[in-house]
Design an enzyme around this catalytic site. Structure first.
Site, PDB file in Angstrom:
ATOM      1  N   GLY A   1      55.334  66.379  37.668  1.00  0.00           N
ATOM      2  CA  GLY A   1      56.425  67.252  37.244  1.00  0.00           C
ATOM      3  C   GLY A   1      57.748  66.533  37.074  1.00  0.00           C
ATOM      4  O   GLY A   1      58.739  67.125  36.647  1.00  0.00           O
TER       5      GLY A   1
ATOM      6  N   GLU B   1      51.208  66.432  42.510  1.00  0.00           N
ATOM      7  CA  GLU B   1      52.609  66.739  42.862  1.00  0.00           C
ATOM      8  C   GLU B   1      52.733  66.856  44.380  1.00  0.00           C
ATOM      9  O   GLU B   1      51.735  66.855  45.101  1.00  0.00           O
ATOM     10  CB  GLU B   1      53.091  68.015  42.170  1.00  0.00           C
ATOM     11  CG  GLU B   1      54.106  67.769  41.040  1.00  0.00           C
ATOM     12  CD  GLU B   1      55.366  66.996  41.451  1.00  0.00           C
ATOM     13  OE1 GLU B   1      55.764  67.058  42.627  1.00  0.00           O
ATOM     14  OE2 GLU B   1      55.966  66.320  40.598  1.00  0.00           O
TER      15      GLU B   1
ATOM     16  N   MET C   1      58.527  48.485  33.993  1.00  0.00           N
ATOM     17  CA  MET C   1      57.280  48.276  33.240  1.00  0.00           C
ATOM     18  C   MET C   1      57.543  47.938  31.773  1.00  0.00           C
ATOM     19  O   MET C   1      56.601  47.882  30.980  1.00  0.00           O
ATOM     20  CB  MET C   1      56.417  49.545  33.295  1.00  0.00           C
ATOM     21  CG  MET C   1      56.058  50.004  34.691  1.00  0.00           C
ATOM     22  SD  MET C   1      54.619  49.112  35.312  1.00  0.00           S
ATOM     23  CE  MET C   1      54.564  49.671  37.011  1.00  0.00           C
TER      24      MET C   1
ATOM     25  N   HIS D   1      72.451  53.713  35.642  1.00  0.00           N
ATOM     26  CA  HIS D   1      71.388  54.702  35.451  1.00  0.00           C
ATOM     27  C   HIS D   1      71.947  56.110  35.452  1.00  0.00           C
ATOM     28  O   HIS D   1      73.076  56.349  35.915  1.00  0.00           O
ATOM     29  CB  HIS D   1      70.342  54.592  36.573  1.00  0.00           C
ATOM     30  CG  HIS D   1      69.407  53.433  36.404  1.00  0.00           C
ATOM     31  ND1 HIS D   1      69.714  52.172  36.846  1.00  0.00           N
ATOM     32  CD2 HIS D   1      68.175  53.345  35.841  1.00  0.00           C
ATOM     33  CE1 HIS D   1      68.714  51.347  36.560  1.00  0.00           C
ATOM     34  NE2 HIS D   1      67.761  52.037  35.945  1.00  0.00           N
TER      35      HIS D   1
ATOM     36  N   LYS E   1      69.348  59.516  39.633  1.00  0.00           N
ATOM     37  CA  LYS E   1      68.624  58.426  40.330  1.00  0.00           C
ATOM     38  C   LYS E   1      69.024  58.376  41.803  1.00  0.00           C
ATOM     39  O   LYS E   1      70.209  58.428  42.123  1.00  0.00           O
ATOM     40  CB  LYS E   1      68.890  57.078  39.641  1.00  0.00           C
ATOM     41  CG  LYS E   1      68.079  55.942  40.240  1.00  0.00           C
ATOM     42  CD  LYS E   1      68.043  54.733  39.328  1.00  0.00           C
ATOM     43  CE  LYS E   1      67.297  53.557  39.954  1.00  0.00           C
ATOM     44  NZ  LYS E   1      65.876  53.865  40.228  1.00  0.00           N
TER      45      LYS E   1
HETATM   46  N1  NDP Z   1      58.941  50.794  37.301  1.00  0.00           N
HETATM   47  C1  NDP Z   1      59.453  51.410  36.228  1.00  0.00           C
HETATM   48  O1  NDP Z   1      59.319  50.970  35.078  1.00  0.00           O
HETATM   49  C2  NDP Z   1      60.185  52.691  36.432  1.00  0.00           C
HETATM   50  C3  NDP Z   1      60.322  53.198  37.700  1.00  0.00           C
HETATM   51  N2  NDP Z   1      60.903  54.392  37.902  1.00  0.00           N
HETATM   52  C4  NDP Z   1      60.884  54.878  39.272  1.00  0.00           C
HETATM   53  O2  NDP Z   1      59.926  55.926  39.362  1.00  0.00           O
HETATM   54  C5  NDP Z   1      60.325  56.844  40.374  1.00  0.00           C
HETATM   55  C6  NDP Z   1      60.361  58.261  39.807  1.00  0.00           C
HETATM   56  O3  NDP Z   1      61.383  58.357  38.831  1.00  0.00           O
HETATM   57  P1  NDP Z   1      61.650  59.739  38.073  1.00  0.00           P
HETATM   58  O4  NDP Z   1      60.425  60.210  37.382  1.00  0.00           O
HETATM   59  O5  NDP Z   1      62.889  59.528  37.300  1.00  0.00           O
HETATM   60  O6  NDP Z   1      61.965  60.698  39.330  1.00  0.00           O
HETATM   61  P2  NDP Z   1      61.687  62.260  39.476  1.00  0.00           P
HETATM   62  O7  NDP Z   1      62.427  62.704  40.697  1.00  0.00           O
HETATM   63  O8  NDP Z   1      61.967  62.955  38.178  1.00  0.00           O
HETATM   64  O9  NDP Z   1      60.115  62.337  39.746  1.00  0.00           O
HETATM   65  C7  NDP Z   1      59.493  62.055  40.970  1.00  0.00           C
HETATM   66  C8  NDP Z   1      58.418  63.084  41.143  1.00  0.00           C
HETATM   67  O10 NDP Z   1      57.602  62.748  42.268  1.00  0.00           O
HETATM   68  C9  NDP Z   1      57.325  63.943  42.953  1.00  0.00           C
HETATM   69  N3  NDP Z   1      56.862  63.769  44.311  1.00  0.00           N
HETATM   70  C10 NDP Z   1      57.571  63.742  45.483  1.00  0.00           C
HETATM   71  N4  NDP Z   1      56.743  63.627  46.533  1.00  0.00           N
HETATM   72  C11 NDP Z   1      55.477  63.600  46.027  1.00  0.00           C
HETATM   73  C12 NDP Z   1      54.189  63.519  46.625  1.00  0.00           C
HETATM   74  N5  NDP Z   1      54.031  63.449  47.950  1.00  0.00           N
HETATM   75  N6  NDP Z   1      53.100  63.517  45.809  1.00  0.00           N
HETATM   76  C13 NDP Z   1      53.245  63.608  44.474  1.00  0.00           C
HETATM   77  N7  NDP Z   1      54.453  63.711  43.850  1.00  0.00           N
HETATM   78  C14 NDP Z   1      55.553  63.684  44.625  1.00  0.00           C
HETATM   79  C15 NDP Z   1      58.659  64.713  42.877  1.00  0.00           C
HETATM   80  O11 NDP Z   1      58.456  66.062  43.201  1.00  0.00           O
HETATM   81  P3  NDP Z   1      59.682  66.911  43.836  1.00  0.00           P
HETATM   82  O12 NDP Z   1      60.755  66.889  42.806  1.00  0.00           O
HETATM   83  O13 NDP Z   1      59.059  68.260  44.056  1.00  0.00           O
HETATM   84  O14 NDP Z   1      60.058  66.205  45.094  1.00  0.00           O
HETATM   85  C16 NDP Z   1      58.989  64.483  41.405  1.00  0.00           C
HETATM   86  O15 NDP Z   1      58.369  65.416  40.561  1.00  0.00           O
HETATM   87  C17 NDP Z   1      61.658  56.327  40.904  1.00  0.00           C
HETATM   88  O16 NDP Z   1      61.429  55.534  42.044  1.00  0.00           O
HETATM   89  C18 NDP Z   1      62.176  55.466  39.759  1.00  0.00           C
HETATM   90  O17 NDP Z   1      63.088  54.485  40.150  1.00  0.00           O
HETATM   91  C19 NDP Z   1      61.382  55.146  36.887  1.00  0.00           C
HETATM   92  C20 NDP Z   1      61.295  54.694  35.604  1.00  0.00           C
HETATM   93  C21 NDP Z   1      60.696  53.434  35.275  1.00  0.00           C
HETATM   94  O1  LIG Z   2      65.021  55.657  38.080  1.00  0.00           O
HETATM   95  C1  LIG Z   2      64.970  55.273  36.891  1.00  0.00           C
HETATM   96  O2  LIG Z   2      65.211  56.027  35.937  1.00  0.00           O
HETATM   97  C2  LIG Z   2      64.556  53.902  36.633  1.00  0.00           C
HETATM   98  N1  LIG Z   2      64.127  53.194  37.642  1.00  0.00           N
HETATM   99  C3  LIG Z   2      63.659  51.863  37.614  1.00  0.00           C
HETATM  100  C4  LIG Z   2      64.532  50.987  38.465  1.00  0.00           C
HETATM  101  O3  LIG Z   2      64.900  51.391  39.598  1.00  0.00           O
HETATM  102  O4  LIG Z   2      64.847  49.877  38.047  1.00  0.00           O
HETATM  103  C5  LIG Z   2      63.395  51.349  36.222  1.00  0.00           C
HETATM  104  C6  LIG Z   2      64.303  51.861  35.150  1.00  0.00           C
HETATM  105  O5  LIG Z   2      65.488  51.141  35.162  1.00  0.00           O
HETATM  106  C7  LIG Z   2      64.542  53.369  35.249  1.00  0.00           C
END
Ligand code: NDP
Ligand SMILES: O=C(O)C1=N[C@H](C(=O)O)C[C@H](O)C1
Length: 271
Positions: free
Chosen positions: A12, A36, A127, A157, A161
């Site tokens: 989600g 989720e 990634m 960001h 975040k």
């Molecule tokens: N490595 C990369 O290339 C990238 C890394 N990221 C990283 O990815 C992560 C997520 O980013 P983003 O999508 O923006 O954040 P979001 O907050 O939009 O999404 C995180 C999701 O994880 C859910 N979640 C929390 N606890 C659990 C659980 N126990 N089991 C399953 N799902 C769970 C949250 O639910 P709820 O809201 O209900 O808590 C939420 O829906 C961050 O750490 C970000 O820095 C992001 C982009 C690129």
């Molecule tokens: O939280 C984000 O959005 C992102 N998180 C990653 C990070 O912590 O570097 C990757 C990207 O920059 C987006």
């Protein structure tokens, strides 16, 4: 080879929805489950509809053990506590675990490394192709310049975040430290505020900005006497991370257990 069956964790969330759309558009990949948090109000909702696609019959669930019975991999962009819980299940099932979650502690990273004797993990703070190439360039420049050039990593960001500095900033800082042949743990400066004293020679500095909808911008600055080099990456859409994560999962499918990076996936390792 048959289609790779993938679970999206954090289905989600911002990345979760982007991943579901990417899987939908990618031949050879199929959505096998949507995970989720147990507390999420989205449990039971259709994953396709949530991602802006037609209904696909995959309902959001909090039960990874059951979902993973019929899966080949999990794409995990969640929060550290969830990722660490998922690591154990993915390892027990022997499925590919792509970890994009950032904000992990040193002890979280140790837990991940400890399972990679039997687990197939691809982990990266970013990634995208561009950032992984940038990391290689940063290492190269840091190798060429001595500590007369001060290295600073600046990131910006979106305002939602929750962790800082970003995982990417750490990755770029690590590349700079590797290039210099020093340990980042003992050569980093974070969170300057107040009378900090002059900059320590050899430190790698970090600064974070938050605001608006910025998908991710990173600048590595090499500031020397009377000249400055800046290497910059700007993510224009988080789909670049989703495409990279799916590429990583399909690359790792069938690989021996191990802890892989995006540099491995993209063939950007040492030559
Ligand atoms: N490595 C990369 O290339 C990238 C890394 N990221 C990283 O990815 C992560 C997520 O980013 P983003 O999508 O923006 O954040 P979001 O907050 O939009 O999404 C995180 C999701 O994880 C859910 N979640 C929390 N606890 C659990 C659980 N126990 N089991 C399953 N799902 C769970 C949250 O639910 P709820 O809201 O209900 O808590 C939420 O829906 C961050 O750490 C970000 O820095 C992001 C982009 C690129
Ligand atoms: O939280 C984000 O959005 C992102 N998180 C990653 C990070 O912590 O570097 C990757 C990207 O920059 C987006």
């Amino acid at each position: 080879m048959s289609d790779m069956r993938l679970i999206v964790a954090g289905a989600g969330g911002r990345m979760g929805r982007a991943l579901i759309r990417t899987i939908h558009d990618t031949p050879g990949a199929v959505l096998a489950g949507a995970l989720e948090a147990p507390t999420s109000e989205l449990l039971g909702q259709d994953a396709g509809v949530l991602a802006g696609l037609p209904e696909n019959g995959i309902k959001l669930s909090a039960d990874l053990w059951t979902l993973s019975k019929e899966a080949d991999g999990i794409l995990d962009f969640t929060v550290p506590a969830a990722t660490i819980a998922n690591v154990a299940i993915a390892a027990q099932r022997g499925i590919v675990h792509v970890i994009g979650t950032t904000g992990l502690s040193a002890s979280d990273d140790a837990v991940i490394k400890s399972v990679t004797k039997q687990a197939i993990v691809v982990q990266s703070g970013n990634m995208s192709l561009g950032v992984n190439l940038l990391a290689a360039l940063v290492k190269r420049v840091a190798q060429s310049l001595d500590d007369g050039f001060d290295i600073e990593v600046l990131e910006m960001h979106h305002k939602a975040k929750i962790d800082a500095p970003s995982g990417t900033a750490f990755m770029l800082g690590q590349a700079a430290a590797d290039g210099r042949g020093v340990s980042l743990d003992t050569h980093s400066a974070r969170g300057r505020d107040g009378i900090t004293g002059a900059r320590k020679t050899g430190d790698i500095g970090f600064a974070s900005l938050r605001g608006g909808t910025v998908a991710g911008e990173h600048t590595v600055i090499f500031a020397g006497p009377h000249e400055r080099i800046e290497l910059i990456h700007k993510a224009e859409d988080r789909m670049i991370f989703a495409h990279g994560a799916l590429k990583a999962a399909m690359w790792a499918h069938g690989k021996p257990p191990g802890h892989y990076s995006m540099a491995d996936v993209l063939g950007l390792g040492e030559k």
